[in-house]
Design a protein around this motif. Structure first.
Motif, PDB file in Angstrom:
ATOM      1  N   ILE A   1      -4.695  -2.768 -11.177  1.00  0.00           N
ATOM      2  CA  ILE A   1      -3.877  -2.844 -12.395  1.00  0.00           C
ATOM      3  C   ILE A   1      -3.378  -1.454 -12.784  1.00  0.00           C
ATOM      4  CG2 ILE A   1      -3.959  -3.313 -14.887  1.00  0.00           C
ATOM      5  CD1 ILE A   1      -5.986  -5.609 -14.144  1.00  0.00           C
ATOM      6  N   VAL A   2      -4.277  -0.489 -12.819  1.00  0.00           N
ATOM      7  CA  VAL A   2      -3.887   0.880 -13.177  1.00  0.00           C
ATOM      8  C   VAL A   2      -2.877   1.430 -12.169  1.00  0.00           C
ATOM      9  CG1 VAL A   2      -4.735   3.254 -13.412  1.00  0.00           C
ATOM     10  CG2 VAL A   2      -5.981   1.370 -14.481  1.00  0.00           C
ATOM     11  N   SER A   3      -3.094   1.182 -10.889  1.00  0.00           N
ATOM     12  CA  SER A   3      -2.163   1.665  -9.861  1.00  0.00           C
ATOM     13  C   SER A   3      -0.757   1.125 -10.087  1.00  0.00           C
ATOM     14  CB  SER A   3      -2.653   1.252  -8.464  1.00  0.00           C
ATOM     15  OG  SER A   3      -3.870   1.889  -8.159  1.00  0.00           O
ATOM     16  N   HIS A   4      -0.663  -0.170 -10.399  1.00  0.00           N
ATOM     17  CA  HIS A   4       0.657  -0.763 -10.665  1.00  0.00           C
ATOM     18  C   HIS A   4       1.276  -0.187 -11.936  1.00  0.00           C
ATOM     19  CE1 HIS A   4       1.053  -3.702  -7.464  1.00  0.00           C
ATOM     20  NE2 HIS A   4      -0.207  -4.067  -7.642  1.00  0.00           N
ATOM     21  N   LEU A   5       0.464  -0.003 -12.967  1.00  0.00           N
ATOM     22  CA  LEU A   5       0.984   0.549 -14.222  1.00  0.00           C
ATOM     23  C   LEU A   5       1.485   1.981 -14.051  1.00  0.00           C
ATOM     24  CD1 LEU A   5      -1.642  -0.792 -16.793  1.00  0.00           C
ATOM     25  CD2 LEU A   5       0.765  -1.481 -16.591  1.00  0.00           C
TER      26      LEU A   5
ATOM     27  N   ASP B   1       3.662  -8.003 -10.828  1.00  0.00           N
ATOM     28  CA  ASP B   1       2.739  -7.245  -9.991  1.00  0.00           C
ATOM     29  C   ASP B   1       1.360  -7.119 -10.629  1.00  0.00           C
ATOM     30  OD1 ASP B   1       4.610  -6.561  -7.865  1.00  0.00           O
ATOM     31  OD2 ASP B   1       5.588  -5.324  -9.377  1.00  0.00           O
ATOM     32  N   LEU B   2       1.287  -7.307 -11.926  1.00  0.00           N
ATOM     33  CA  LEU B   2       0.022  -7.207 -12.650  1.00  0.00           C
ATOM     34  C   LEU B   2      -0.710  -8.543 -12.739  1.00  0.00           C
ATOM     35  CD1 LEU B   2       1.204  -4.942 -15.596  1.00  0.00           C
ATOM     36  CD2 LEU B   2      -0.147  -4.258 -13.619  1.00  0.00           C
ATOM     37  N   PHE B   3       0.017  -9.637 -12.524  1.00  0.00           N
ATOM     38  CA  PHE B   3      -0.573 -10.960 -12.731  1.00  0.00           C
ATOM     39  C   PHE B   3      -1.787 -11.220 -11.837  1.00  0.00           C
ATOM     40  CE2 PHE B   3      -1.009 -15.480 -11.767  1.00  0.00           C
ATOM     41  CZ  PHE B   3      -1.255 -15.972 -13.043  1.00  0.00           C
TER      42      PHE B   3
ATOM     43  N   MET C   1       0.836  -1.211   0.000  1.00  0.00           N
ATOM     44  CA  MET C   1       0.000   0.000   0.000  1.00  0.00           C
ATOM     45  C   MET C   1       0.870   1.260   0.000  1.00  0.00           C
ATOM     46  SD  MET C   1      -2.939  -1.022  -0.432  1.00  0.00           S
ATOM     47  CE  MET C   1      -4.268   0.036   0.013  1.00  0.00           C
ATOM     48  N   ALA C   2       1.939   1.236   0.787  1.00  0.00           N
ATOM     49  CA  ALA C   2       2.863   2.376   0.808  1.00  0.00           C
ATOM     50  C   ALA C   2       3.514   2.548  -0.572  1.00  0.00           C
ATOM     51  CB  ALA C   2       3.925   2.176   1.888  1.00  0.00           C
ATOM     52  N   HIS C   3       3.915   1.430  -1.173  1.00  0.00           N
ATOM     53  CA  HIS C   3       4.531   1.451  -2.497  1.00  0.00           C
ATOM     54  C   HIS C   3       3.584   2.067  -3.536  1.00  0.00           C
ATOM     55  CE1 HIS C   3       6.767   0.059  -6.015  1.00  0.00           C
ATOM     56  NE2 HIS C   3       5.702  -0.606  -6.418  1.00  0.00           N
TER      57      HIS C   3
END
Length: 126
Positions: free
Chosen positions: A86-90, A98-100, A38-40
């Motif tokens: 997904i959008v947050s990781h992108l 991280d998207l898997f 969450m911090a990341h």
């Protein structure tokens, strides 16, 4: 409903429920890894509790019989949560690993929703 469609529905729904329940529990107990994630991503830790509760309630809604409108809301919540993940990781440049998870859960959400039986749809004539 064809037997094949029923099998697809229940396999997708079982995996979806398992994935959402497992991630919901991990978020509810707030493991060090989840707090770090969450911090990341730049989100406050309290969001873990909110996501966890909604995921667990969503699993219950999708699995119990009847209440088709509630199921629609649960599917929508799963869709928004996973597409948001997904959008947050992108946005922060995370890679495929991280998207898997959220991508798999998003696909399972769509497959489960698409193949759900008529008794679990809001436009059910019965």
């Amino acid at each position: 409903m064809k037997k094949r469609d029923k099998i697809i529905y229940w396999i997708a729904t079982a995996w979806l429920a398992l994935g959402m329940l497992a991630t919901g529990i991990v978020q509810l107990i707030q493991t060090k890894e989840e707090i770090a994630l969450m911090a990341h991503l730049g989100y406050p830790v309290y969001l873990l509790t909110l996501l966890a509760i909604w995921k667990i309630l969503g699993v219950i809604a999708v699995l119990i019989p009847k209440f088709p409108l509630l199921k629609e809301w649960a599917y929508a919540g799963f869709f928004f949560a996973m597409s948001g993940a997904i959008v947050s990781h992108l946005v922060i440049g995370d890679g495929g690993k991280d998207l898997f998870g959220p991508s798999l859960l998003l696909v399972l959400t769509l497959v489960s929703w698409y193949f759900r039986p008529a008794s679990r749809k809001t436009n059910n004539p019965s």
